[in-house]
Design a protein around this motif. Structure first.
Motif, PDB file in Angstrom:
ATOM      1  N   GLN A 282       0.845  -1.204   0.000  1.00 35.61           N
ATOM      2  CA  GLN A 282       0.000   0.000   0.000  1.00 35.61           C
ATOM      3  C   GLN A 282       0.880   1.255   0.000  1.00 35.61           C
ATOM      4  O   GLN A 282       0.643   2.189  -0.768  1.00 35.61           O
ATOM      5  CB  GLN A 282      -0.922  -0.014   1.236  1.00 35.61           C
ATOM      6  N   ARG A 283       1.939   1.260   0.836  1.00 38.11           N
ATOM      7  CA  ARG A 283       2.818   2.438   0.916  1.00 38.11           C
ATOM      8  C   ARG A 283       3.600   2.632  -0.373  1.00 38.11           C
ATOM      9  O   ARG A 283       3.807   3.760  -0.807  1.00 38.11           O
ATOM     10  CB  ARG A 283       3.750   2.292   2.110  1.00 38.11           C
ATOM     11  N   LYS A 284       3.996   1.534  -0.952  1.00 31.62           N
ATOM     12  CA  LYS A 284       4.715   1.623  -2.236  1.00 31.62           C
ATOM     13  C   LYS A 284       3.800   2.261  -3.295  1.00 31.62           C
ATOM     14  O   LYS A 284       4.205   3.197  -3.990  1.00 31.62           O
ATOM     15  CB  LYS A 284       5.129   0.208  -2.679  1.00 31.62           C
ATOM     16  N   LEU A 285       2.564   1.771  -3.366  1.00 33.33           N
ATOM     17  CA  LEU A 285       1.617   2.309  -4.357  1.00 33.33           C
ATOM     18  C   LEU A 285       1.336   3.784  -4.118  1.00 33.33           C
ATOM     19  O   LEU A 285       1.342   4.591  -5.054  1.00 33.33           O
ATOM     20  CB  LEU A 285       0.297   1.534  -4.289  1.00 33.33           C
ATOM     21  N   VAL A 286       1.090   4.126  -2.843  1.00 34.89           N
ATOM     22  CA  VAL A 286       0.781   5.535  -2.520  1.00 34.89           C
ATOM     23  C   VAL A 286       1.944   6.424  -2.930  1.00 34.89           C
ATOM     24  O   VAL A 286       1.751   7.436  -3.615  1.00 34.89           O
ATOM     25  CB  VAL A 286       0.461   5.701  -1.010  1.00 34.89           C
ATOM     26  N   SER A 287       3.158   6.046  -2.544  1.00 31.41           N
ATOM     27  CA  SER A 287       4.289   6.942  -2.820  1.00 31.41           C
ATOM     28  C   SER A 287       4.521   7.076  -4.330  1.00 31.41           C
ATOM     29  O   SER A 287       4.874   8.151  -4.817  1.00 31.41           O
ATOM     30  CB  SER A 287       5.552   6.470  -2.098  1.00 31.41           C
ATOM     31  N   GLU A 288       4.292   6.007  -5.080  1.00 30.13           N
ATOM     32  CA  GLU A 288       4.530   6.096  -6.524  1.00 30.13           C
ATOM     33  C   GLU A 288       3.383   6.807  -7.259  1.00 30.13           C
ATOM     34  O   GLU A 288       3.619   7.541  -8.213  1.00 30.13           O
ATOM     35  CB  GLU A 288       4.795   4.702  -7.096  1.00 30.13           C
ATOM     36  N   LEU A 289       2.159   6.593  -6.774  1.00 30.06           N
ATOM     37  CA  LEU A 289       1.027   7.285  -7.425  1.00 30.06           C
ATOM     38  C   LEU A 289       1.090   8.796  -7.185  1.00 30.06           C
ATOM     39  O   LEU A 289       0.637   9.591  -8.022  1.00 30.06           O
ATOM     40  CB  LEU A 289      -0.308   6.736  -6.914  1.00 30.06           C
ATOM     41  N   LEU A 290       1.671   9.190  -6.042  1.00 30.81           N
ATOM     42  CA  LEU A 290       1.785  10.632  -5.757  1.00 30.81           C
ATOM     43  C   LEU A 290       2.693  11.336  -6.766  1.00 30.81           C
ATOM     44  O   LEU A 290       2.609  12.553  -6.943  1.00 30.81           O
ATOM     45  CB  LEU A 290       2.308  10.845  -4.328  1.00 30.81           C
ATOM     46  N   ASN A 291       3.550  10.568  -7.433  1.00 27.14           N
ATOM     47  CA  ASN A 291       4.433  11.164  -8.446  1.00 27.14           C
ATOM     48  C   ASN A 291       3.789  11.260  -9.817  1.00 27.14           C
ATOM     49  O   ASN A 291       4.383  11.781 -10.752  1.00 27.14           O
ATOM     50  CB  ASN A 291       5.722  10.321  -8.575  1.00 27.14           C
ATOM     51  N   GLY A 361      -4.250  -7.427  -1.427  1.00 27.23           N
ATOM     52  CA  GLY A 361      -4.359  -8.676  -0.676  1.00 27.23           C
ATOM     53  C   GLY A 361      -3.005  -9.331  -0.530  1.00 27.23           C
ATOM     54  O   GLY A 361      -2.007  -8.892  -1.124  1.00 27.23           O
ATOM     55  N   ILE A 362      -2.982 -10.393   0.237  1.00 27.99           N
ATOM     56  CA  ILE A 362      -1.705 -11.066   0.531  1.00 27.99           C
ATOM     57  C   ILE A 362      -1.030 -11.610  -0.726  1.00 27.99           C
ATOM     58  O   ILE A 362       0.186 -11.738  -0.787  1.00 27.99           O
ATOM     59  CB  ILE A 362      -1.904 -12.195   1.564  1.00 27.99           C
ATOM     60  N   PHE A 363      -1.817 -11.903  -1.759  1.00 23.18           N
ATOM     61  CA  PHE A 363      -1.219 -12.504  -2.953  1.00 23.18           C
ATOM     62  C   PHE A 363      -0.812 -11.469  -4.006  1.00 23.18           C
ATOM     63  O   PHE A 363      -0.330 -11.834  -5.074  1.00 23.18           O
ATOM     64  CB  PHE A 363      -2.178 -13.543  -3.551  1.00 23.18           C
ATOM     65  N   ASN A 364      -1.014 -10.200  -3.733  1.00 26.71           N
ATOM     66  CA  ASN A 364      -0.522  -9.171  -4.661  1.00 26.71           C
ATOM     67  C   ASN A 364       1.001  -9.055  -4.535  1.00 26.71           C
ATOM     68  O   ASN A 364       1.582  -9.403  -3.508  1.00 26.71           O
ATOM     69  CB  ASN A 364      -1.178  -7.813  -4.384  1.00 26.71           C
ATOM     70  N   THR A 365       1.613  -8.549  -5.610  1.00 23.47           N
ATOM     71  CA  THR A 365       3.087  -8.494  -5.650  1.00 23.47           C
ATOM     72  C   THR A 365       3.563  -7.076  -5.978  1.00 23.47           C
ATOM     73  O   THR A 365       2.784  -6.246  -6.464  1.00 23.47           O
ATOM     74  CB  THR A 365       3.623  -9.441  -6.751  1.00 23.47           C
ATOM     75  N   GLU A 366       4.847  -6.854  -5.749  1.00 22.46           N
ATOM     76  CA  GLU A 366       5.445  -5.547  -6.082  1.00 22.46           C
ATOM     77  C   GLU A 366       5.361  -5.309  -7.593  1.00 22.46           C
ATOM     78  O   GLU A 366       5.148  -4.189  -8.043  1.00 22.46           O
ATOM     79  CB  GLU A 366       6.903  -5.516  -5.622  1.00 22.46           C
ATOM     80  N   ARG A 367       5.535  -6.376  -8.356  1.00 16.66           N
ATOM     81  CA  ARG A 367       5.486  -6.261  -9.821  1.00 16.66           C
ATOM     82  C   ARG A 367       4.101  -5.788 -10.272  1.00 16.66           C
ATOM     83  O   ARG A 367       3.982  -4.964 -11.182  1.00 16.66           O
ATOM     84  CB  ARG A 367       5.831  -7.627 -10.432  1.00 16.66           C
ATOM     85  N   GLU A 368       3.086  -6.306  -9.635  1.00 19.46           N
ATOM     86  CA  GLU A 368       1.724  -5.874  -9.964  1.00 19.46           C
ATOM     87  C   GLU A 368       1.544  -4.390  -9.640  1.00 19.46           C
ATOM     88  O   GLU A 368       0.881  -3.663 -10.382  1.00 19.46           O
ATOM     89  CB  GLU A 368       0.699  -6.715  -9.199  1.00 19.46           C
TER      90      GLU A 368
END
Lengths: 382, 70
Positions: A282-291, A361-368
């Motif tokens: 979630q934090r990875k997505l938030v920080s990247e979407l903010l850019n 969810g638990i099965f999501n990945t960084e690549r996704e």
């Protein structure tokens, strides 16, 4: 396909759950709790094991686990079973319609509703609001959403339950979004009644949910529906014993087996570990979407569980969801059945028409997550 | 074990019967979940068929775990 709609229902399910569904179909075909044949007792023993697994997950006795068809049913059961005419109920603004609509209906039957002030960031707002309310008037029940399905923010349950104990308020907690990714100990948290779905963080099949009653809850909950319970058939009323008092009709054997396997999966992996992974993504997505130019992330400052809530400038949340869907990404746009939460965030306007929610969810990945950010980048450029 | 040469401990609820069965098993008492239908006690009622132990002994053991037979 990238599936990020786990707050609606989780996908994929762990292997154990898929295996349990097949096993239930083949092995637990008899009606659990009616006849006493070996087949029927084998099925009812499986139901009891499911109660034990769920009881272990939330720290209450197996007999205090009541099976339902979803969290909405469980919440209706709790609200109609506990709240009576003349009572006053406090409710938080992050509540889902599964709690709000029954409460609005109850308010037409002489129940008074009090909405607590809430903030999407600060816990002190709801704590102060509740404390000041209970000092002003008698509050009978607090209906609280554990984790918001819109922002992913968790409520300060323990702080609020301490106030409940002091002022003799029954605490009903909606744990639909927190179960399986947060440690939930009803005793430690001071929760009287907990309602949850079984198909989200518990990985059961859709059409599953449960109600958990604390071992120390002193009152009897009135049944929402009446009917066959398999015991005391000559009586005109539902039995007083839990769980049979609240479980009229035949149980959903396959769904219950799937919840058992899901609960055991969570107990084995650990709700804390699952939540930690979901928060990391979630934090990875938030920080990247903010850019990404033109993207507004509404819950960027929230210590959120698994949810990213955002919009892209110049398009409604539904249009954004359609574009993502065409690119193979499943999420959910709109108001998420939580109108008061969107009111607080400010997304109930004609331009946005709610917001786009991605729930990890638990099965999501960084690549996704990388693919998702890349897709939003493309969408925002048009 | 047949139901004929055992005694029945009436617990009312099927859920409680399964719970009691597990507790007894942990205490090396073998019991079978079963049903008794009696008009005098309101119809069908669940409990345990136990063999080879005294009823009082099993009842006391269950009470120690806060399970009170009807």
């Amino acid at each position: 396909m990238i599936y990020m709609d786990n707050s609606a229902t989780s996908h994929p399910k762990p292997y154990e759950v898929r295996r349990a569904v097949k096993r239930a179909y083949n092995k637990f075909y008899a009606n659990p709790g009616r006849g006493s044949s070996k087949d029927a007792i084998r099925a009812s023993a499986e139901v009891y094991s499911a109660r034990e697994a769920l009881g272990a997950l939330v720290n209450t006795s197996a007999e205090n686990i009541v099976f339902t068809y979803n969290a909405t049913y469980a919440l209706n059961m709790a609200l109609y079973g506990v709240i009576k005419e003349g009572m006053t109920v406090a409710v938080d603004r992050f509540s889902h319609n599964s709690a709000l609509r029954p409460l609005y209906a109850l308010s037409k039957r002489g129940v008074k509703l009090r909405f607590l002030d809430s903030s999407i960031i600060r816990d002190s707002v709801i704590i102060d609001s509740f404390e000041s309310l209970v000092r002003k008037e008698k509050i009978d029940v607090l209906v609280l959403n554990h984790t918001s399905n819109v922002t992913g923010k968790m409520s300060p349950v323990k702080r609020l339950s301490d106030i409940c104990r002091e002022f003799d308020v029954t605490l009903i907690l909606d744990a639909s979004q927190s179960i399986g990714s947060s440690e939930i100990d009803m005793k430690k948290l001071g929760v009287d009644i907990l309602a949850s779905s079984g198909h989200k963080g518990l990985y059961g099949v859709t059409g599953t949910g449960f109600l958990a009653v604390s071992d120390s809850y002193p009152s009897v909950i009135d049944p929402l529906i009446s009917g066959g319970s398999g015991i005391f058939s000559l009586s005109h009323e539902m039995p007083n014993l839990l769980p049979e008092r609240l479980e009229a009709g035949t149980l959903g054997m396959i769904g219950i087996s799937s919840m058992r396997a899901g609960a055991e999966f969570v107990l084995r992996v650990g709700a804390g570990a699952i939540g930690a992974w979901e928060r990391e993504l979630q934090r990875k997505l938030v920080s990247e979407l903010l850019n990404v130019k033109g993207v507004t992330v509404y819950n960027k400052d929230v210590n959120a569980n698994s949810i990213v809530l955002f919009n892209v400038e110049g398009m409604s949340s539904s249009a954004l969801a359609d574009k993502l869907d065409k690119m193979g990404i499943s999420g959910r746009a709109g108001y998420h059945c939580a109108p008061l939460a969107h009111e607080l965030i400010g997304t109930n306007n004609p331009e946005n028409d709610g917001a786009m929610r991605l729930s990890i969810g638990i099965f999501n990945t960084e690549r996704e997550c990388d693919k998702l950010v890349s897709a939003v980048n493309k969408i925002s450029k048009f | 074990m047949t139901k004929d040469d055992s005694f029945f401990i009436n617990l009312g609820s099927l859920t409680l019967a399964h719970k009691a069965q597990k507790i007894l098993a942990e205490n090396s008492v073998s019991a079978t979940v079963g049903k008794s239908a009696r008009a005098a006690s309101g119809g069908c009622s669940w409990g345990l068929y136990v063999k080879g132990r005294k009823k009082e002994e099993v009842t006391l053991l269950l009470r120690a775990y806060s399970i009170n037979p009807l």
